[in-house]
Enzyme design. Structure first.
Site, PDB file in Angstrom:
ATOM      1  N   CYS A  71       2.371  37.377  28.959  1.00 21.10           N
ATOM      2  CA  CYS A  71       3.241  36.587  28.014  1.00 21.10           C
ATOM      3  C   CYS A  71       3.236  36.981  26.612  1.00 21.10           C
ATOM      4  O   CYS A  71       3.514  36.165  25.838  1.00 21.10           O
ATOM      5  CB  CYS A  71       3.229  35.075  28.115  1.00 21.10           C
ATOM      6  N   HIS A  98       1.964  34.175  21.935  1.00 13.85           N
ATOM      7  CA  HIS A  98       2.494  33.942  23.257  1.00 13.85           C
ATOM      8  C   HIS A  98       3.931  33.867  23.082  1.00 13.85           C
ATOM      9  O   HIS A  98       4.469  33.065  22.327  1.00 13.85           O
ATOM     10  CB  HIS A  98       1.689  32.780  23.946  1.00 13.85           C
ATOM     11  N   GLN A 112      -5.828  28.156  23.676  1.00 13.06           N
ATOM     12  CA  GLN A 112      -6.915  28.808  24.103  1.00 13.06           C
ATOM     13  C   GLN A 112      -8.069  28.211  23.303  1.00 13.06           C
ATOM     14  O   GLN A 112      -9.195  28.695  23.648  1.00 13.06           O
ATOM     15  CB  GLN A 112      -6.736  30.498  23.918  1.00 13.06           C
ATOM     16  N   LYS A 120      -5.859  24.288  30.366  1.00  9.24           N
ATOM     17  CA  LYS A 120      -6.684  25.277  30.079  1.00  9.24           C
ATOM     18  C   LYS A 120      -8.160  24.793  29.395  1.00  9.24           C
ATOM     19  O   LYS A 120      -8.774  25.261  28.847  1.00  9.24           O
ATOM     20  CB  LYS A 120      -6.000  25.987  28.826  1.00  9.24           C
TER      21      LYS A 120
HETATM   22  N1  PLP Z   1      -0.134  29.568  24.197  1.00 11.14           N
HETATM   23  C1  PLP Z   1      -1.232  30.512  24.213  1.00 11.14           C
HETATM   24  C2  PLP Z   1      -1.928  31.159  23.386  1.00 11.14           C
HETATM   25  C3  PLP Z   1      -1.325  30.614  25.626  1.00 11.14           C
HETATM   26  O1  PLP Z   1      -2.330  31.198  26.154  1.00 11.14           O
HETATM   27  C4  PLP Z   1      -0.576  29.707  26.870  1.00 11.14           C
HETATM   28  C5  PLP Z   1      -0.855  29.838  27.926  1.00 11.14           C
HETATM   29  O2  PLP Z   1      -1.216  30.878  28.687  1.00 11.14           O
HETATM   30  C6  PLP Z   1       0.393  28.904  26.105  1.00 11.14           C
HETATM   31  C7  PLP Z   1       0.930  29.101  24.791  1.00 11.14           C
HETATM   32  C8  PLP Z   1       1.309  28.188  27.060  1.00 11.14           C
HETATM   33  O3  PLP Z   1       0.632  27.325  27.695  1.00 11.14           O
HETATM   34  P1  PLP Z   1       1.501  26.534  28.772  1.00 11.14           P
HETATM   35  O4  PLP Z   1       1.806  27.521  29.883  1.00 11.14           O
HETATM   36  O5  PLP Z   1       0.226  25.665  29.430  1.00 11.14           O
HETATM   37  O6  PLP Z   1       2.611  25.555  28.113  1.00 11.14           O
END
Ligand code: PLP
Length: 438
Positions: free
Chosen positions: A396, A155, A235, A258
């Protein structure tokens, strides 16, 4: 094939899922292990109608999950009966707020099997947790010519903080490639590891491909090379039991929203000795021991990393989410989710022109796909008309799109409250999309 028995540990169920071939022959049995209709009653939003007409079919759990009453009520109770600022008050109400906040830290520590609650830092979420490590660990331990390894399926929040660190220090970012199926190239990883590697940052479960990475093996290999390991568990935590000591990693980052908890709260787990050695991330109240204009000194862990008034209510709400999650029969929940994912994949494969993106052997909860000749945004918009919520775009993960040479995907992402009927609704709606475009 025996489904979970009382003698089976949760981790042996995880192992069965990771090496899923045998389990995949028993998908129907997996689906019968758990009844989602009972847990659905715990989520008020799942009883609502989209535009007052269509039942909500919520398949965007990778973006955020829905919240059970246990969490909603806990937030209400906190604000109605327990709210005060923490740590500094001498009066009873402040003590109560401190107790529930620190109690939440203990709960989260147990949830991921950390050794000590001082290894649990509350943050805004995965993104802030990773930025904290990049900024603080980076400032102390990363220098020009050092290398940071990330996987090609990260991400943006597990890429950009490292790029910023590399820009500031002269360190070099290197990328571990993955196959067309979505599996990490462990030989490439082994070749990239060297005495220059300072840190390996890798996702536990990919938000685009659904791939579950072998984080224990990655950690062992990285440690042998003298590197530290950060695992992005965003995740993972809402689907499987998490044991940071079993993984052996140095840092583990995740978001409350999440895993059925509130937004704006998350956790960074860090090994005590590393957190002790790292400088503060932000300055302000609560993170200091003493302040003078000449010199300030820092508070103990975990407070050194929690400058300012923390997000007390949402930490308490997140602890309620973990209690809720742990009150569910976890082994059977895991079987059920696995069966539902395979059911969805099998149904989707029958949709004309549909191609699944991400078919790793170890996979969970995330199903990305493209439909020949139809842009994912069009798919998402038409599905919304049927009350079916999926996510479309690059999620993302622009480097994943570049690598697979696609502009975007449509993504259905599952939670334990999703049903076979909802997957059928997704497929019926996709067939409508095809009829409209062809
Ligand atoms: N890492 C992964 C694998 C994600 O799916 C996400 C969000 O979709 C994030 C990091 C970022 O999470 P957050 O926006 O809650 O900080």
């Amino acid at each position: 094939m025996n489904m979970a028995t009382t003698t089976m540990t949760e981790f042996s169920v995880v192992q069965q899922i990771l090496t899923g071939v045998e389990l995949d022959r028993h998908c129907a049995q997996c689906l019968s292990t758990f009844d989602p209709t009972t847990v659905r009653k715990d989520f008020p939003i799942l009883q609502t109608l989209v535009r007052g007409k269509k039942p909500l079919v919520y398949l965007d759990n990778g973006a955020t999950t829905q919240k059970p009453l246990a969490v909603i009520d806990r937030l209400k109770q906190y604000y109605e009966l327990e709210n005060a600022n923490v740590h500094r008050g001498v009066y009873q109400l402040s003590q109560l707020a401190t107790d529930v906040y620190e109690g939440a830290r203990e709960t989260l520590s147990r949830f991921i099997n950390a050794g000590k609650s001082r290894e649990i830092i509350f943050t805004r979420g995965t993104t802030e947790s990773i930025n904290l490590v990049a900024s603080s660990f980076g400032r102390k331990f990363v220098h020009a010519g050092d290398e940071i390894l990330v996987s090609g399926m990260e991400h943006h929040s597990n890429i950009v903080p490292w790029q910023l660190l590399c820009e500031a220090t002269g360190a070099i970012l290197k990328v571990i490639s993955f196959s067309e199926r979505g599996e990490l190239d462990m030989d490439a990883f082994s070749r990239l590891l060297s005495s220059r590697t300072r840190l390996v940052a890798v996702t536990h479960l990919s938000n685009v491909l659904g791939t579950i990475n072998p984080v224990e093996e990655i950690t062992e290999m990285a440690h042998q090379a003298g590197a530290r390991v950060l695992v992005d568990g965003a995740q993972w935590v809402g689907h499987f039991p998490t044991d940071v000591r079993r993984i052996g990693c140095d840092f583990y980052a995740f978001s409350g929203h999440k895993m059925f908890g509130p937004t704006g709260i998350g956790v960074l787990y860090g090994r005590e000795e590393l957190l002790e050695a790292m400088p503060p991330y932000q300055g302000g109240g609560d993170m200091i021991a003493t302040v003078s204009f000449e010199k300030s000194t820092w508070n103990d862990l975990p407070y050194k990393f929690e400058a300012g008034t923390p997000n007390i209510a949402d930490a308490v709400g997140l602890a309620a989410a973990t209690d809720y999650l742990r009150s569910i029969d976890f082994p059977n929940l895991m079987y059920y989710e696995h069966g539902l994912m395979r059911y969805a994949e099998n149904r989707l494969r029958q949709v004309p022109g549909l191609r699944l993106i991400g078919e790793a052997g170890s996979k969970s909860s995330v199903i990305s796909f493209v439909l020949e000749g139809i842009h994912p945004h069009d798919i998402g918009t038409i599905l919304d008309g049927d009350g079916v919520c999926i996510r479309t775009g690059h999620h993302c993960c622009q480097p994943v799109m570049d690598k697979l040479d696609i502009p975007a995907t449509a993504r259905a992402s599952l939670a334990f409250y999703n049903t076979v009927a909802e997957i059928d609704a997704l497929v019926a709606s996709l067939n409508k999309v095809i009829a409209m475009f062809r």
